[in-house]
Design an enzyme around this catalytic site. Structure first.
Site, mmCIF file in Angstrom:
data_model
loop_
_atom_site.group_PDB
_atom_site.id
_atom_site.type_symbol
_atom_site.label_atom_id
_atom_site.label_comp_id
_atom_site.label_asym_id
_atom_site.label_seq_id
_atom_site.Cartn_x
_atom_site.Cartn_y
_atom_site.Cartn_z
ATOM 1 N N LYS A 188 101.691 52.492 30.976
ATOM 2 C CA LYS A 188 102.747 51.476 30.987
ATOM 3 C C LYS A 188 104.089 52.148 30.693
ATOM 4 O O LYS A 188 104.252 52.817 29.686
ATOM 5 C CB LYS A 188 102.500 50.397 29.925
ATOM 6 C CG LYS A 188 103.486 49.230 30.080
ATOM 7 C CD LYS A 188 103.526 48.318 28.882
ATOM 8 C CE LYS A 188 104.440 48.782 27.779
ATOM 9 N NZ LYS A 188 105.861 48.878 28.147
ATOM 10 N N GLU A 264 103.102 59.962 19.164
ATOM 11 C CA GLU A 264 104.291 60.839 19.042
ATOM 12 C C GLU A 264 105.444 59.903 18.687
ATOM 13 O O GLU A 264 105.871 59.103 19.510
ATOM 14 C CB GLU A 264 104.510 61.544 20.379
ATOM 15 C CG GLU A 264 105.217 62.858 20.217
ATOM 16 C CD GLU A 264 106.659 62.715 20.565
ATOM 17 O OE1 GLU A 264 107.427 62.380 19.626
ATOM 18 O OE2 GLU A 264 107.023 62.914 21.723
ATOM 19 N N CYS A 298 113.422 62.152 20.119
ATOM 20 C CA CYS A 298 112.640 62.018 18.883
ATOM 21 C C CYS A 298 112.871 63.212 17.972
ATOM 22 O O CYS A 298 112.747 63.121 16.769
ATOM 23 C CB CYS A 298 111.176 61.852 19.220
ATOM 24 S SG CYS A 298 110.629 63.011 20.454
ATOM 25 N N GLU A 395 116.069 57.081 11.344
ATOM 26 C CA GLU A 395 116.322 57.563 12.699
ATOM 27 C C GLU A 395 117.361 56.658 13.369
ATOM 28 O O GLU A 395 117.167 55.451 13.461
ATOM 29 C CB GLU A 395 115.020 57.535 13.503
ATOM 30 C CG GLU A 395 115.178 58.091 14.896
ATOM 31 C CD GLU A 395 113.861 58.200 15.653
ATOM 32 O OE1 GLU A 395 113.117 57.212 15.707
ATOM 33 O OE2 GLU A 395 113.584 59.285 16.193
HETATM 34 O O1 TXE Z 1 110.726 51.472 20.789
HETATM 35 P P1 TXE Z 1 109.290 50.861 20.961
HETATM 36 P P2 TXE Z 1 112.156 50.828 21.119
HETATM 37 C C1 TXE Z 1 112.456 54.949 18.207
HETATM 38 C C2 TXE Z 1 113.961 55.052 18.066
HETATM 39 C C3 TXE Z 1 114.444 53.753 18.603
HETATM 40 C C4 TXE Z 1 113.353 52.836 18.118
HETATM 41 C C5 TXE Z 1 113.196 51.560 18.862
HETATM 42 O O2 TXE Z 1 114.298 55.148 16.700
HETATM 43 O O3 TXE Z 1 115.699 53.382 18.100
HETATM 44 O O4 TXE Z 1 112.169 53.582 18.252
HETATM 45 O O5 TXE Z 1 113.081 51.778 20.272
HETATM 46 C C6 TXE Z 1 106.080 49.758 23.911
HETATM 47 N N1 TXE Z 1 102.220 47.336 21.516
HETATM 48 N N2 TXE Z 1 111.965 55.577 19.428
HETATM 49 O O6 TXE Z 1 112.280 49.448 20.595
HETATM 50 O O7 TXE Z 1 109.351 49.383 20.764
HETATM 51 C C7 TXE Z 1 107.355 49.508 24.654
HETATM 52 O O8 TXE Z 1 107.154 48.558 25.688
HETATM 53 C C8 TXE Z 1 102.187 48.301 22.447
HETATM 54 C C9 TXE Z 1 111.477 56.917 19.300
HETATM 55 O O9 TXE Z 1 112.422 50.994 22.546
HETATM 56 O O10 TXE Z 1 108.367 51.647 20.096
HETATM 57 C C10 TXE Z 1 107.673 50.899 25.166
HETATM 58 O O11 TXE Z 1 106.876 51.179 26.307
HETATM 59 N N3 TXE Z 1 103.276 48.844 22.984
HETATM 60 C C11 TXE Z 1 110.849 57.417 20.514
HETATM 61 C C12 TXE Z 1 107.220 51.794 24.006
HETATM 62 O O12 TXE Z 1 106.290 51.003 23.270
HETATM 63 C C13 TXE Z 1 104.480 48.419 22.564
HETATM 64 C C14 TXE Z 1 111.188 56.882 21.813
HETATM 65 C C15 TXE Z 1 108.341 52.230 23.054
HETATM 66 O O13 TXE Z 1 108.959 51.100 22.514
HETATM 67 C C16 TXE Z 1 104.583 47.403 21.571
HETATM 68 C C17 TXE Z 1 111.637 55.518 21.779
HETATM 69 C C18 TXE Z 1 103.387 46.859 21.049
HETATM 70 N N4 TXE Z 1 103.400 45.923 20.111
HETATM 71 C C19 TXE Z 1 112.026 54.932 20.612
HETATM 72 N N5 TXE Z 1 105.901 47.185 21.327
HETATM 73 C C20 TXE Z 1 110.305 58.785 20.542
HETATM 74 N N6 TXE Z 1 109.349 59.109 19.684
HETATM 75 O O14 TXE Z 1 110.696 59.570 21.378
HETATM 76 C C21 TXE Z 1 106.596 48.003 22.142
HETATM 77 N N7 TXE Z 1 105.739 48.754 22.896
#
Ligand code: TXE
Length: 496
Positions: A188, A264, A298, A395
């Site tokens: 996804k 990750e 990240c 972060e």
């Molecule tokens: O992340 P989410 P968001 C961190 C960074 C950022 C914060 C929020 O600090 O400001 O996270 O970003 C899916 N069950 N990183 O809100 O929500 C979502 O659809 C299953 C660090 O965008 O974690 C997307 O595909 N999946 C980071 C993915 O998770 C779920 C990169 C990331 O979204 C879900 C991005 C659920 N309940 C953000 N809720 C890194 N490590 O590189 C959301 N998703």
């Protein structure tokens, strides 16, 4: 809604953008016929709509992946898997211009960075293509009348959930080791950036992968993502995203079928500059460490510790350097920093900037919106940041860094490790002993010396502490996608 729309990018002109869910090598509508818009972060306008996967579509994609896993994919030799992967790498390479342009359009990253991403995608897929027929077990001598061997078997159907900061690269990191080891996948994409993965999906079919081996769906985390995490017929879930959602994935895995989990997650990585470092070089890497990909990494080097003897000079030079970063249209070849990915991320980052000001940190440069359209934020430096301030602890995921000074090596190691995260760190020094001593003491999955963000697909990448579980890339990633089996054969002899 159509399954393909005609879009154009400033670099490629018109192209055909698939919008459906990629299941069984075909683009299809979702069962509930839902769609959602993806927004261009540079203009704040909708680019197009794509089909949205719900739980029912996840079920269909998982059934396709299961059928492929139990059927054609199982009978294909490891060498042939490698051929598919290397062929896919070649096709992606041939279509680099289109993929980079779509990535810039949907994500907002500068075209030069998007090109860098696509080149890393090619390298990653090719690398794992090379691994496919080199995954070997061993024979183990226990007692004389037993013959023992170990095998690495694929886990099965892998659910993969990726974020929006590196849409294509995260896809490559996820699917390449999974396919090399003989798994099938349901991936996804992030709701903010569905487009480049759908263009990529066409190349999966062109490379000859049998239907159902790779399924790519667009959808929301709380619906399609959650359905993957709790699915009873997914054997493993790999996730990159926020620590908050990472926890929920682990809980869902635990309370469903105890699927294997790799995560990750976030980071708050320290970047340490000792007084003996080459200061010009260090500033270049510090600048790249925090502002690369608009701070949406990240492993961004967001906590910068500078030894007190060079602190004032460092700030003065770094301030000029950050202010000179070219912010603007991602399709301008000179642009270094484009817009943040979404209004939500823009608001989160601006919220942190306000917190920093309120807490009394000093803004050396930036701190405001750039321009009046698009989610652009000026490269921002806070100095005099103390360990208790939010901008030093949490972060931010944007072009904002926190600087503090330190006196001794012991002190900076303590400061650097004073975090719940542990993804990356860097040390700038010309003393080899300091470099090795400090690198070995930092609690981080990756440590860079006199450089930053030098991620390579041959090296494992992942986090200590709350930055994650497991490692991506390198040989290590293969272990995340295989089950290790011991076979013990009795060769006769007395029965006990
Ligand atoms: O992340 P989410 P968001 C961190 C960074 C950022 C914060 C929020 O600090 O400001 O996270 O970003 C899916 N069950 N990183 O809100 O929500 C979502 O659809 C299953 C660090 O965008 O974690 C997307 O595909 N999946 C980071 C993915 O998770 C779920 C990169 C990331 O979204 C879900 C991005 C659920 N309940 C953000 N809720 C890194 N490590 O590189 C959301 N998703």
């Amino acid at each position: 809604m159509p399954l393909t729309v005609e879009l154009k990018t400033p670099l490629t002109g018109p192209y055909k953008q698939p919008t459906g869910l990629f299941i069984n090598n075909e683009f299809v509508e979702g069962v509930d016929k839902k769609t959602f818009e993806t927004i261009n972060p540079t203009t704040e306008e909708a680019i197009c709509s794509v089909h949205e996967a719900t739980e029912k579509d996840v079920d269909i994609a998982v059934a396709a992946a299961r059928k492929a896993f139990n059927g054609p994919w199982k009978t294909i030799s490891p060498q042939q898997r490698g051929i598919y992967l290397t062929r896919l790498a070649d096709i992606v390479e041939k279509n680099s211009d289109l993929l980079s342009a779509v990535e810039s359009l949907d994500n907002g990253k500068s075209i030069s960075m998007a090109r860098g991403d696509v080149s890393s995608v090619v390298g990653c897929i090719r690398y794992y293509g090379g691994w496919a027929d080199k995954i070997t077990g061993s024979t183990v001598e226990t007692v004389p009348d037993h013959f023992n061997y170990t095998r690495y078997e694929p886990i099965g159907v892998c659910g993969q959930i990726i974020p929006w900061n590196f849409p294509l690269l995260m896809l490559a990191w996820k699917i390449s080791p999974a396919l090399a080891t003989g798994n099938t996948v349901v991936l996804k994409t992030a709701e903010q950036t569905p487009l480049s993965a759908l263009v990529f999906a066409q190349f999966v079919k062109e490379a000859g992968f049998p239907p159902g081996v790779v399924n790519i769906i667009s959808g929301f985390g709380k619906v399609a993502g959650a359905a993957i995490a709790s699915h009873m017929d997914i054997d493993k879930v790999a996730f990159t995203g926020s620590t908050l959602v990472g926890r929920s994935i682990m809980k869902a895995a635990a309370s469903s079928n105890l699927k294997k989990v790799t995560l990750e997650l976030g980071g708050k990585s320290p970047n340490i500059v000792f007084k003996d470092a080459d200061i010009e070089q260090a500033i270049s890497w510090v600048n790249f460490g925090i502002y690369y990909n608009h701070g949406q990494c990240c492993c961004a080097g967001s906590r910068i510790y500078v030894q007190e003897e060079i602190y004032d000079k460092f700030i003065e030079t770094f301030r000029k350097r950050a202010a000179a970063n070219a912010v603007g249209d991602p399709f301008d070849e000179k642009t270094f920093q484009g817009p943040q990915v979404s209004q939500l991320q823009y608001d989160r980052i601006m919220g942190y900037i306000e917190e920093g000001k309120k807490d009394g940190a000093k803004i050396e440069v930036g701190g405001s919106r750039h321009g009046d359209k698009g989610y652009f934020i000026q490269p921002t430096i806070f100095s005099g940041v103390t360990p208790d301030m939010k901008i030093m602890k949490e972060e931010i995921f944007g072009p904002v860094c926190a600087i503090a000074k330190f006196k001794t090596e012991e002190e900076v190691i303590e400061l650097a490790n004073d975090t719940t995260y542990g993804l990356a760190a860097a040390v700038h020094t010309n003393d080899l002993n300091t470099a090795i001593r400090v690198s070995n003491t930092l609690k981080a999955g990756t440590v860079w010396v006199n450089c930053y963000n030098m991620i390579h697909h041959q090296l494992p990448f992942g986090g200590y502490k709350e930055s994650g579980i497991g490692r991506e890339l390198g040989e290590e990633a293969l272990a995340n996608y295989t089950q290790h089996k011991s076979v013990s054969i009795r060769l006769g002899g007395p029965i006990f």
